[in-house]
Design an enzyme around this catalytic site. Structure first.
Site, PDB file in Angstrom:
ATOM      1  N   LYS A 246       0.838  -1.206   0.000  1.00 17.17           N
ATOM      2  CA  LYS A 246       0.000   0.000   0.000  1.00 17.17           C
ATOM      3  C   LYS A 246       0.869   1.250   0.000  1.00 17.17           C
ATOM      4  O   LYS A 246       1.966   1.232   0.557  1.00 17.17           O
ATOM      5  CB  LYS A 246      -0.855   0.038   1.279  1.00 17.17           C
ATOM      6  CG  LYS A 246      -2.014  -0.939   1.339  1.00 17.17           C
ATOM      7  CD  LYS A 246      -2.767  -0.773   2.660  1.00 17.17           C
ATOM      8  CE  LYS A 246      -3.878  -1.785   2.813  1.00 17.17           C
ATOM      9  NZ  LYS A 246      -4.978  -1.591   1.866  1.00 17.17           N
ATOM     10  N   ARG A 320     -10.476 -11.282   2.430  1.00 19.29           N
ATOM     11  CA  ARG A 320     -11.421 -12.273   1.914  1.00 19.29           C
ATOM     12  C   ARG A 320     -10.803 -13.672   1.871  1.00 19.29           C
ATOM     13  O   ARG A 320     -11.516 -14.669   1.933  1.00 19.29           O
ATOM     14  CB  ARG A 320     -11.920 -11.832   0.533  1.00 19.29           C
ATOM     15  CG  ARG A 320     -10.855 -11.737  -0.505  1.00 19.29           C
ATOM     16  CD  ARG A 320     -11.299 -10.964  -1.729  1.00 19.29           C
ATOM     17  NE  ARG A 320     -11.359  -9.523  -1.492  1.00 19.29           N
ATOM     18  CZ  ARG A 320     -11.715  -8.633  -2.418  1.00 19.29           C
ATOM     19  NH1 ARG A 320     -12.044  -9.030  -3.636  1.00 19.29           N
ATOM     20  NH2 ARG A 320     -11.733  -7.355  -2.134  1.00 19.29           N
TER      21      ARG A 320
END
Ligand code: BES
Ligand code: MN
Ligand code: ZN
Length: 462
Positions: A246, A320
């Site tokens: 990120k 997820r």
């Protein structure tokens, strides 16, 4: 802060009273000064402080505007008490008596409001925040107040944990906290056992970190359980993005990526106190998403617990993957309903901001019930669609699916991904990416962790 209930208005440092618009207060003194002389209207959230100079049993009287009487409700009670507590902090008060003239029993909301507003994360500051020692409510029932205290303390527990830096709130720490909750049975699975269970997606996310993963299964067993529910909390103790790292500004708050698991821990410890008639499983796949020589890589193909294969097209869509294995595990428990709560997608933040939590699932009735429960709990949930077409961008040439797919409609794409790991059970997914952690103060909350989900899930389970 201690919260008490007492029927009589004793001597006190500060007396807190309310004023509805176009009505007098319960205090002559306040009516004389505030209402008649200064024309204080009592609009919702307005405050007025009177120094009584010995003319009353209290040194000061704090008047809180309650707004229009016909518009007053439990949410307003919570916000008004929070306003009052913040004002009491400002004047450095230690003790106060709240003497409201309202008919309904809003004790639970009042206690929750007081505890939300008295919260500060000052553990690592030399100069501590101001806290009240004690507040007393005169006209609420002890039962309502007690329930409010359990809810408020559960939120504090969750906020503390989500605010704690990733250097301290590690997977091992979450496991230790889970094991220390009284009245809850906890099993922690270590890496070899997680491997044995075939959780290839969860393990892949964990493999880049020096801190080993922990799979945590808590169980609350109430008497005569009428319903069995599994609550899964996303437990990424730090999300750097992995090799698809990120940018600095997005990584800054990623200690909060375990807010879902902090919520589940808060709920479990409160259930042990509330003792509702149900069975609740709390499940957390805890790990860190880090870049290193041992990290999982874009292009890797992972096999989840249910045998489905996943091509990694972005290592930053890690939540997820951990939830996929946790969902498979939960579906094998024979529960009636599964709820997962996760800081899952930036797309949900783009769609709803910090104002509403995203919700979707495979059972409309269950989703509607959760949205209603949230509304009655002081939280706002908004349903997002799960059209099957959202799976199109997850199609892979080399595996059963990709983990990431399109950026557009990202919250829903994550939802249909998760659904691949849900079997024969009612399931709802709650995306708290926008609501779990505030960049600046909002309503009764200071910046930082909010404990979102705690009130709704507690009320839902009860
Ligand atoms: N933990 C983030 C989601 C998030 C974003 C939480 C902002 C709180 C605030 C999640 O793991 C993530 O990185 N999601 C990516 C997915 C993308 C690579 C498809 C995102 O939403 O940007
Ligand atoms: Mn991520
Ligand atoms: Zn994440």
């Amino acid at each position: 802060m201690e919260i008490k209930v007492s029927q009589d208005v004793k001597e006190s440092e500060v007396l807190v009273i309310n004023k509805f618009e176009n009505q007098m207060t319960s205090q002559e003194l306040a009516n004389k000064y505030v209402v008649e002389k200064d024309g204080f209207e009592g609009k919702f959230g307005e405050t007025y402080l009177i120094h009584t100079l010995g003319q009353s049993s209290a040194d000061k009287i704090l008047v809180i505007g309650f707004g229009k009487k016909e518009e007053f409700n439990a949410d307003k009670m919570r916000e008004a008490v929070a306003k009052a507590v913040k004002k009491l902090h400002q004047i450095k008060a230690q003790k106060a008596i709240f003497n409201f003239d309202v008919n309904c029993d809003y004790g639970k909301s009042a206690a929750i409001g007081a505890l939300i507003a008295d919260y500060a994360f000052d553990k690592y500051k030399s100069e501590k925040a101001h806290h009240l020692d004690e507040i007393t409510f005169t006209n609420f029932s002890q039962e309502e107040i007690n329930e409010g205290i359990i809810f408020g303390e559960a939120m504090k527990f969750t906020r503390d944990l989500a605010n704690t830096p990733a250097q301290f709130a590690t997977p091992a720490k979450l496991a230790e906290i889970a094991k220390s909750i009284e009245g809850i049975e906890t099993k922690v699975f270590e890496k070899p056992e997680i491997e044995q269970m075939g959780m290839g997606a969860f393990l892949a996310v964990a493999q880049g970190s020096v801190n080993s993963p922990k799979f945590i299964h808590m169980k609350y067993s109430g008497k005569n359980p009428k319903k069995k529910i599994a609550l899964i909390g996303k437990g990424i103790c730090f999300d750097s993005g992995g090799l698809d790292i990120k940018p600095a500004s997005s990584m800054l708050t990623m200690k909060d990526d375990m807010s879902g698991s902090a919520c589940v821990l808060g709920v479990m410890q409160a259930l042990a106190k509330l003792q509702p008639e149900c069975e609740v499983h709390g499940i957390i796949a805890a790990c860190e998403n880090m870049p290193s020589g041992s990290s999982y890589k874009p292009g890797d193909i992972l096999t989840a617990k249910n045998g489905k294969t996943i091509e990694v097209d972005n290592t930053d869509a890690e939540g997820r993957l951990t939830l996929a294995d946790a969902l498979c595990y939960a579906c094998e428990l024979g529960v009636d309903e599964v709820i997962d709560i996760a800081t899952l997608t930036g797309a949900c933040v783009v769609a709803l901001g910090s104002i509403a939590t995203g919700i979707m699932g495979n059972d409309e009735e269950m989703i509607a019930r959760l949205i209603r429960t949230a509304e009655n709990s002081g939280e706002t949930y908004w349903q997002l669609p799960m059209f099957k077409e959202y799976f199109n961008s997850l199609k892979s040439d080399v595996a059963d699916m990709k983990n990431t797919g399109s950026r557009f409609g990202g919250a829903s794409t994550a939802g249909v991904f998760l659904q691949e790991f849900v079997k024969d059970v009612k399931w709802t997914h709650i995306d708290i990416a926008g609501t779990a952690f505030l960049e600046k103060p909002q309503k009764e909350f200071i910046a930082g962790a909010t404990g979102t989900g705690v009130r709704t899930l507690l009320n839902y389970v009860k």
